[in-house]
Every structure is written in structure tokens, then in C-alpha cells.
Design an enzyme around this catalytic site. Structure first.
Site, PDB file in Angstrom:
ATOM      1  N   TYR A 108      -6.486 -26.914 -14.599  1.00 41.34           N
ATOM      2  CA  TYR A 108      -7.230 -27.575 -15.702  1.00 41.34           C
ATOM      3  C   TYR A 108      -7.077 -29.003 -15.845  1.00 41.34           C
ATOM      4  O   TYR A 108      -6.119 -29.670 -16.159  1.00 41.34           O
ATOM      5  CB  TYR A 108      -6.829 -26.978 -17.104  1.00 41.34           C
ATOM      6  CG  TYR A 108      -7.632 -27.598 -18.045  1.00 41.34           C
ATOM      7  CD1 TYR A 108      -8.914 -27.598 -18.084  1.00 41.34           C
ATOM      8  CD2 TYR A 108      -7.006 -27.987 -19.620  1.00 41.34           C
ATOM      9  CE1 TYR A 108      -9.661 -28.143 -19.222  1.00 41.34           C
ATOM     10  CE2 TYR A 108      -7.421 -28.226 -20.615  1.00 41.34           C
ATOM     11  CZ  TYR A 108      -9.003 -28.597 -20.516  1.00 41.34           C
ATOM     12  OH  TYR A 108      -9.800 -28.934 -21.561  1.00 41.34           O
ATOM     13  N   ASP A 148     -11.280 -25.581 -14.192  1.00 40.12           N
ATOM     14  CA  ASP A 148     -12.373 -26.432 -14.746  1.00 40.12           C
ATOM     15  C   ASP A 148     -11.535 -28.029 -14.261  1.00 40.12           C
ATOM     16  O   ASP A 148     -10.683 -28.461 -14.533  1.00 40.12           O
ATOM     17  CB  ASP A 148     -11.934 -26.441 -16.175  1.00 40.12           C
ATOM     18  CG  ASP A 148     -12.544 -27.511 -16.915  1.00 40.12           C
ATOM     19  OD1 ASP A 148     -13.499 -28.196 -16.137  1.00 40.12           O
ATOM     20  OD2 ASP A 148     -12.780 -27.507 -18.142  1.00 40.12           O
ATOM     21  N   HIS A 246     -17.882 -22.260 -21.198  1.00 39.44           N
ATOM     22  CA  HIS A 246     -17.745 -22.064 -19.892  1.00 39.44           C
ATOM     23  C   HIS A 246     -18.327 -20.601 -19.419  1.00 39.44           C
ATOM     24  O   HIS A 246     -18.184 -19.864 -20.241  1.00 39.44           O
ATOM     25  CB  HIS A 246     -16.483 -22.466 -19.230  1.00 39.44           C
ATOM     26  CG  HIS A 246     -16.011 -23.775 -19.253  1.00 39.44           C
ATOM     27  ND1 HIS A 246     -15.926 -24.658 -18.450  1.00 39.44           N
ATOM     28  CD2 HIS A 246     -15.504 -24.588 -20.620  1.00 39.44           C
ATOM     29  CE1 HIS A 246     -15.615 -25.972 -19.052  1.00 39.44           C
ATOM     30  NE2 HIS A 246     -15.311 -25.707 -20.278  1.00 39.44           N
TER      31      HIS A 246
END
Length: 255
Positions: A108, A148, A246
Site C-alpha cells: 500500500y 495500491d 477500488h
């Protein structure tokens, strides 16, 4: 082998929206999750340890913030909670698992959209992360970094690219970094190996009608060692249901 990655924007919120019911139907071998926004003490329900997976959580010190997870059908040969950098690990941004000669990471990366300080931290991480990725490439035969990345690589990867060239996530420096990653370090964007199409996004702002109008960004990736390109068989961004801001990215590999 099917690998799924998804930023949940809160694992408990996603659970209420049916994420775990959906996951049970996907026959995934490895699942990488980001932004779980929960502490281990808040995840004692068996719902958060779905069968038949071995489930691992690396939480942020700050409650309700960040955190990553990894589920795997096979127990990893080795597991690394964090990358070993205090400023990164306190925010729960990196979890690494080894399965034989395959290394899989749930990542992340920072968003710099909240201000200059966070963007500076993002740049700092990027500068340190590239050499780390090169080390992984030299250490493991196969590498898959899921997550991500908070960067849209090219104009094709976001709807309104002209209006975002000065915004975090599409800054020239960020895109140049992705260029270097994907041309000089032995890595590839698994999705683009099989899908060159436009308007393929994984994140939509909650403002306005971004989702309804498909005004999105592709910022969630499975970045793979180049030697896996021939093993990528299918890639899908699942948008039939919404579990988060998302969308899940599913990639099938033949190995």
C-alpha cells in the site's frame, strides 16, 4: 494460479458490502488486501479468516488507518511483516510471503494528495523502494507485487489526465519512476501484458458521478518480474459489485 489484489478502504466496511461472499466464489490462490483500517483485536470474527486460506495481517499503529493483509491457500515458506523501515512499517504498508521460488507482496503505497508532507514521504519511499525491488528481482526467480501503488502510469490510465498532471498520483516524477521500474529493473505491468485497452480503471472518486460516468484511475497493479509475462493468461477488473472505492484486480497465471 489466480491472484487477486484489492484496496478495501476498510475491511469491516467491505465485509458488510459482501466482499467475503464474493471472495468465496473466486477460487483464488493468493489474495492481497490493502487499507484494512483495523487492528488484529478487531478482526477476531472467523469471517476475517476465511477458509481455506492462511490469513496474515500487518496493521498500522494508528487505529482505523492503512494496514495490509495476505491470504494464501498454501502456507508460505517464509513470511515478512513489514519492509524493515520504521516510518513505513508503523503504517502497515508491506507484507511479503515466499512460496518456493515465488515471492508475493501486498503493498500500500502512500497517497500524497493530502499535502506536501505526505507527498515528500511518498517520494522518500519511492527512492528507497526501487533498489529494494531490484534486490528482490535478484533474490527470487519470480516476483509479484500486488497493491495500491497510488500512481497512474500513463494518460491511458486515467480519464482526465490533462487536468491531473499537477496532482499527486500523476505527477511527472511519479510517472518517470514507474517508467524506470518497468523498463530498467526487470519488471512488467501484468495487466497491460494482456489488456492494452483504454478506460480500464481500478479507483473512482466518491465525489460527483465518477463511478457512474467511469471517471476513474488505474492505480492498483500486479507488477511482475519480466519472466512471468508469458505466464499471464487473463486479467480482469471486477466492477459488477462494489466493495470499496477500488475494484478487485484478478489475474490468472499459468504456473
Amino acid at each position: 494460479m489466480r491472484i487477486i489484489t484489492l484496496n478495501l478502504n476498510g475491511i469491516r466496511s467491505a465485509a458488510k458490502k459482501g466482499f467475503f461472499d464474493w471472495l468465496a466464489l473466486q477460487q483464488a490462490d493468493i489474495v492481497c488486501l490493502q487499507e484494512i483500517k483495523a487492528q488484529s483485536a478487531q478482526l477476531t470474527d472467523s469471517l476475517f479468516y476465511p477458509q481455506p486460506y492462511h490469513c496474515y495481517y500487518h496493521e498500522a499503529e494508528k487505529k482505523g488507518y492503512s494496514g495490509v493483509a495476505l491470504y494464501a491457500r498454501r502456507q508460505p515458506d517464509a513470511l515478512q511483516m513489514g519492509i524493515g523501515w520504521v516510518d513505513i512499517d508503523c503504517e502497515g504498508r508491506y507484507l511479503q510471503a515466499q512460496f518456493g521460488d515465488l515471492c508475493v507482496i501486498s503493498l500500500y503505497m502512500h497517497s500524497g494528495s493530502s499535502g506536501e508532507e505526505r507527498q515528500a514521504l511518498k517520494f522518500s519511499f519511492m527512492a528507497r523502494f526501487l533498489p529494494h525491488l531490484q534486490e528482490l528481482r535478484n533474490k527470487y526467480q519470480h516476483v509479484v507485487i500486488c497493491g495500491d501503488w497510488n500512481i497512474a502510469h500513463k494518460p491511458i490510465d486515467l480519464k482526465n489526465w490533462k487536468g491531473n498532471v499537477k496532482n499527486s498520483g500523476f505527477l511527472p516524477e511519479e510517472r518517470a519512476w514507474m517508467d524506470k521500474l518497468l523498463t530498467e529493473t526487470g519488471y512488467s505491468d501484468a495487466f497491460r501484458v494482456v489488456n492494452p485497452s483504454a478506460e480500464q480503471y481500478t479507483w473512482w472518486s466518491n465525489r460527483g458521478q465518477a463511478w457512474a460516468k467511469n471517471v476513474g484511475w488505474r492505480i492498483d497493479y500486479q507488477i511482475i518480474s519480466d519472466n512471468l509475462q508469458a505466464h499471464v493468461k487473463q486479467a480482469e477488473i471486477y466492477t459488477t459489485q462494489r466493495f470499496s472505492d477500488h475494484a478487485p484486480l484478478l489475474i490468472d497465471y499459468a504456473f
